[in-house]
Design an enzyme around this catalytic site. Structure first.
Site, mmCIF file in Angstrom:
data_model
loop_
_atom_site.group_PDB
_atom_site.id
_atom_site.type_symbol
_atom_site.label_atom_id
_atom_site.label_comp_id
_atom_site.label_asym_id
_atom_site.label_seq_id
_atom_site.Cartn_x
_atom_site.Cartn_y
_atom_site.Cartn_z
ATOM 1 N N GLN A 171 45.455 45.408 54.459
ATOM 2 C CA GLN A 171 45.067 46.572 55.263
ATOM 3 C C GLN A 171 45.087 46.279 56.760
ATOM 4 O O GLN A 171 45.129 45.121 57.174
ATOM 5 C CB GLN A 171 43.666 47.023 54.863
ATOM 6 C CG GLN A 171 43.644 47.786 53.559
ATOM 7 C CD GLN A 171 42.312 48.483 53.388
ATOM 8 O OE1 GLN A 171 41.436 48.010 52.689
ATOM 9 N NE2 GLN A 171 42.135 49.600 54.060
ATOM 10 N N ASP A 201 45.241 46.752 49.784
ATOM 11 C CA ASP A 201 44.969 45.815 48.681
ATOM 12 C C ASP A 201 43.634 46.081 47.998
ATOM 13 O O ASP A 201 43.511 45.921 46.788
ATOM 14 C CB ASP A 201 45.074 44.367 49.168
ATOM 15 C CG ASP A 201 44.276 44.091 50.441
ATOM 16 O OD1 ASP A 201 43.572 44.988 50.946
ATOM 17 O OD2 ASP A 201 44.361 42.960 50.947
#
Length: 498
Positions: A85, A248
């Site tokens: 991210q 993720d």
């Protein structure tokens, strides 16, 4: 005989890319592949990656997974991509990458983040406006930093993408983002699920930034099919659907079946995360809780610590220990490591909120300074940070019957017991430790199902594909819980002095 439905799940992380091949009919993972990435590091907190590495790793892990599964790439029906991210990937008009991607763990933009936070009215103002408190790792400060430090690069920006958006763009030629990953940018409102265009105009009045934003799509929507040349390069079916993908943590939630209230996922990776599912955006008043959107249509209140296996790994390297030797030493030392405490804030820290902190050791004496105590103190110190975060989630009304443990650290039985005791909650692992790659493959199957008129819900797919490893179930031991509580209080006192 039931026909197989094959999907490829990709997880592009900080340390490497992983791939799995999932048969969504049987729920079995048929094969896996992995390849490592390297990092560009600088003394000022710079943490960047060359995006070309991601593309090379993507091709390599796809080939390895297909080979391991003994599957023809033409049989793949869909692809889901999970990505680290907050990372910033900038493209020019030709779709070429302008500079290395700045990552989630980059702290070079701390000064810019502080200025943006002040501009938003501090933590309270940021929470009111965006539903999250922007942190140095978020994407927004990276944009301001680029404008000020690299004006020539800034003037050529045509697309602003997160790592997983960039991989989807490479696969399909389409620039999209989904709500979960977008939540971590710092220019997205998690309540209304829209970009905060005014904030980007305030960073740059020319309108360049808002024009470069990807289109927002729902989690169940496909981005498109693979570009013919890329399909050929990867050896994949050109009609394979590319799902919305996600960050993720969002994909890890799907890969652990964390798509309804009551479940908690805890990831023991480079960083540590704890997250739960919520049906509404109940934003916590505490700045450390990020109420992100999920990649399954809801919300994902989350806390993230900046230090976990990076800290335990540093101790392992210091003593030149492999994992088994390290775990044996951790098990050898008593709870509380005979008074040795480690505050493992090697990367600064987000939870507790100490961005400028450094790591430290406390309570050392001539008697307790042993390798075993230092190894144990590293594991306990990182796990106490997760306990601090879990307490914040619980204060925000989240219930946890059990904790699903994922990430590299979850493979250690001694660490699982420490987590169960410190959290005073049963823990269990999934059979598939690569939860983000599995979640990406499940999401791809869900997107395919939507395009076929809904034969499978996400819950059906999770029930079939997420398997718990019953051998890993670990229950808290009452005597340990009480002893750990004292050690945790000691940790809180040390943190308070910072």
């Amino acid at each position: 005989m039931t026909t197989r439905q094959l999907f490829l799940g990709i997880d592009c992380g900080t340390q490497g890319t992983k791939a799995i091949i999932l048969d969504a009919t049987s729920g079995q993972v048929l094969g896996q592949g992995a390849a490592a990435h390297t990092m560009i590091s600088g003394a000022n907190g710079r943490r960047e990656q060359d995006t070309h590495q991601w593309l090379e790793a993507f091709a390599l892990v796809t080939r390895r997974a297909l080979l391991a599964a003994n599957v023809d790439g033409q049989a793949i029906l869909g692809i889901g991509v999970s990505g680290q991210q907050h990372g910033l990937v900038l493209l020019d008009e030709q779709g070429q990458v302008l500079r290395p991607a700045k990552l989630w763990c980059d702290t070079e933009t701390t000064a810019e983040n502080d200025r943006l936070l002040t501009y938003l009215g501090g933590e309270k103002g940021s929470l009111e406006r965006l539903g999250v408190v922007i942190a140095p790792g978020y994407t927004v400060s990276k944009l301001l930093w680029t404008k000020e430090q690299h004006p020539a690069v800034f003037s050529r920006i045509a697309k602003i993408l997160l790592p997983h958006d960039y991989l989807n763009f490479w696969l399909t030629g389409r620039s999209c983002s989904e709500y979960g990953d977008a939540s971590g940018t710092g220019y997205f409102n998690v309540r209304t699920r829209q970009w905060d265009l005014q904030l980007l105009r305030d960073i740059d009045a020319s309108g360049r930034l808002q024009a470069a934003l990807p289109e927002l799509i729902d989690a169940h929507q496909a981005v498109g099919t693979i570009l013919p040349a890329i399909a050929e390069h990867l050896g994949l079916n050109p009609n394979a659907l590319v799902s919305s993908g996600g960050g993720d943590n969002m994909m890890g939630a799907i890969g652990t079946g964390n798509i309804q209230p009551g479940a908690i996922t805890m990831s023991l990776g480079s960083s540590g995360t704890v997250y739960a599912y919520a049906e509404a955006p109940k934003v916590s008043p505490d700045a450390s809780v990020a109420t992100f959107c999920s990649s399954s249509g809801g919300w994902l209140p989350l806390i993230c610590t900046m230090n976990l296996t990076n800290a335990t790994g540093a101790i392992r390297e210091l003593f030149d220990l492999d994992l088994d030797a390290f775990n044996a030493l951790v098990a050898q030392a008593p709870i509380g490591a005979e008074g040795v405490s480690m505050l493992p804030f090697l990367n600064g820290e987000r939870v507790p909120p100490l961005p400028h902190a450094t790591g430290s050791l406390h309570g050392l004496t001539i008697d307790n300074l042993t390798r075993a105590n230092l190894c144990r103190a590293a594991v306990e110190g990182t796990t106490f940070g997760l306990r601090f975060g879990l307490d914040l989630l619980r204060q925000n009304g989240l219930q946890s019957r059990s904790i699903c443990l994922i990430g590299g650290g979850s493979k250690s039985a001694v660490w699982r017991q420490i987590v169960a005791d410190i959290m005073n909650t049963p823990v269990i692992c999934t059979e598939q430790s690569e939860a983000a790659a599995l979640g990406a493959a499940i999401q791809a199957a869900w997107c395919k199902s939507w395009s076929n008129g809904h034969e499978d819900t996400l819950a059906d797919l999770c029930q079939r594909c997420v398997k718990l490893d019953l051998n890993s179930e670990t229950l808290p031991v009452a005597a340990n819980v009480a002893t750990f509580q004292q050690a945790y209080e000691r940790y809180r006192l040390h943190v308070a002095t910072l």
